[in-house]
Enzyme design. Sequence first.
Site, PDB file in Angstrom:
ATOM      1  N   ARG A  10      -6.939  65.088  26.159  1.00  0.00           N
ATOM      2  CA  ARG A  10      -6.026  66.178  25.818  1.00  0.00           C
ATOM      3  C   ARG A  10      -4.595  65.845  26.206  1.00  0.00           C
ATOM      4  NH1 ARG A  10      -4.703  70.071  29.927  1.00  0.00           N
ATOM      5  NH2 ARG A  10      -5.709  69.566  31.894  1.00  0.00           N
ATOM      6  N   THR A  11      -3.688  66.568  25.553  1.00  0.00           N
ATOM      7  CA  THR A  11      -2.259  66.345  25.796  1.00  0.00           C
ATOM      8  C   THR A  11      -1.885  66.848  27.181  1.00  0.00           C
ATOM      9  OG1 THR A  11      -1.890  66.808  23.467  1.00  0.00           O
ATOM     10  CG2 THR A  11       0.026  66.810  24.901  1.00  0.00           C
ATOM     11  N   LEU A  12      -1.337  65.982  27.988  1.00  0.00           N
ATOM     12  CA  LEU A  12      -0.877  66.409  29.307  1.00  0.00           C
ATOM     13  C   LEU A  12       0.630  66.546  29.337  1.00  0.00           C
ATOM     14  CD1 LEU A  12      -3.251  64.190  31.417  1.00  0.00           C
ATOM     15  CD2 LEU A  12      -3.388  66.649  31.133  1.00  0.00           C
ATOM     16  N   ASN A  17      -5.193  72.176  24.880  1.00  0.00           N
ATOM     17  CA  ASN A  17      -4.926  70.868  24.294  1.00  0.00           C
ATOM     18  C   ASN A  17      -3.875  71.022  23.203  1.00  0.00           C
ATOM     19  OD1 ASN A  17      -5.040  68.222  23.570  1.00  0.00           O
ATOM     20  ND2 ASN A  17      -7.013  68.356  22.521  1.00  0.00           N
ATOM     21  N   PRO A  18      -2.663  71.425  23.600  1.00  0.00           N
ATOM     22  CA  PRO A  18      -1.674  71.802  22.590  1.00  0.00           C
ATOM     23  C   PRO A  18      -1.131  70.627  21.803  1.00  0.00           C
ATOM     24  CG  PRO A  18      -0.649  71.772  24.737  1.00  0.00           C
ATOM     25  CD  PRO A  18      -2.104  71.513  24.966  1.00  0.00           C
TER      26      PRO A  18
END
Lengths: 245, 276
Positions: free
Chosen positions: A22-24, A126-127
């Site tokens: 996921r996007t961090l 998880n944008p």
Amino acid sequence: MTFTIPIDNGDAVKNAEADSQRTLYPYVTGTSIVAIKYKDGVLMASDMGGSYGSTLRYKNIERMKAIGKHSLLGASGEISDFQEILRYLDELVLNDNMWDDGNSLGPKEVHNYLTRVMYNRRNKFNPLWNTLVLGGVKNGETYLGMVSMIGVSFEDNHVATGFGNHLARPILRDEWHADLSFEDGVKLLEKCMRVLLYRDRSAINKLQIAKITEEGVTVSQPYSLKTFWEFKAFHNPTAGAEGSW
Amino acid sequence: MFRNQYDTDVTTWSPTGRLFQVEYAMEAVKQGSAAIGLRSRSHVVLACVNKAQSELSSHQKKIFKVDDHIGVAIAGLTADGRVLSRYMRSEAINHSFTYESPLPVGRLVVHLADKAQVCTQRSWKRPYGVGLLVGGLDESGAHLYYNCPSGNYFEYQAFAIGSRSQAAKTYLERRFESFGDSSREDLIKDAILAVRETLQGETLKSSLCTVSVLGVGEPFHFLDQETIQKVIDTFEKVAEDEEVEAGDGEAAVAPAEEGGDGGAGAGDQDVAPMEM
């Protein structure tokens, strides 16, 4: 109509391995987009920079793309997520075209679809790390809207992302009016972009202006703005506060 | 149609290339009470005959609202029709939610047809025993479609399905060329007249039929009994007067819209009292 969401290995909140999927934080980012409605449609401006943190790494990134026949999408934030969004929209437009039935997706439909995607991703922690600007014209009606990475979505006569919200919107609030001509609209956008160029450190002096009307989308060739650095205030910027910059 | 050795399974072809189970499903549509649809460029009217199981019961609902801009009238197994209406509502609302825009009716009927087709190609399923007249709007205006248990769908200017629908179809065939430019009121009148054809002699009353309208700028809604009765009155009275005057031995006269003064004199006792 369904859309595919990237497969993850479980709930990103509870499952540690899922984190790696996921996007961090964003890595390669684009800065502001500024867009206004004008007489014949929508005008949108963006620079062509892609920053890698504080490095201005990429200087030829097109951050505005035509979607279908009636819409124009501009994005700031993570460039790879923007490319992912373009893939989703590609599929959406393809399926719409395959119907071949005289109905087509307008800017309102695309905007709402994107709002659903962004909000759903945000709910999964998880944008897609973007703020999107969606403009278009269909059947004589002009549309301009925005979606953020947390799914906040709205329409307005003029929108801007990132620093543009702070530097460009005040100018637009004062100087925008309905039925701007093309020349006036471009002048107004250039005024906003110049301010951003002076004051936003991730802006570069290589921009494009895109226009969308009932006829379709045109994205200009990249060009640069004339700047002036001899303002008195620029000469001795620390005059009132020695040691600052 | 007679029984034969190829009609047990929907997945069995006959040597002449027919799927008998599908054809039997279409028979079920013909047994249901009539449903009629007609459209102009901007409006669609759906009407049906209210059939009740017995005098004691209420009549079955045969026209359903799918969305503000789509309605459906069914004939055949009403239970199957109800289930498919629910599916249509679900598709319409999901589209509306994702795109904030009404689902074009042409796309909905394709989804419906594909769903029906699945049931003609699975050995553990049976075809839906219901025919659907789907009326709705999309970017190019008003449309009327007929969805068949076979999974086929057709677009129509006007159509009728169910028992004694041939009488309505004959009536519609005579008039359909003018429907495109019809006013909303004329379209409604034609729909009710088509319903009358299927009754074949029975007196037309507003309690016997259900009529619904939708159009550009007009969301789907049912017409109330009063409105329907008023439309019936405009032509029933005309027919009334003609009958009575003919009874008096007078030559054919131009039909009068309001209460026929000449006719009142004859005082036919068997006719339902008309409001003046």
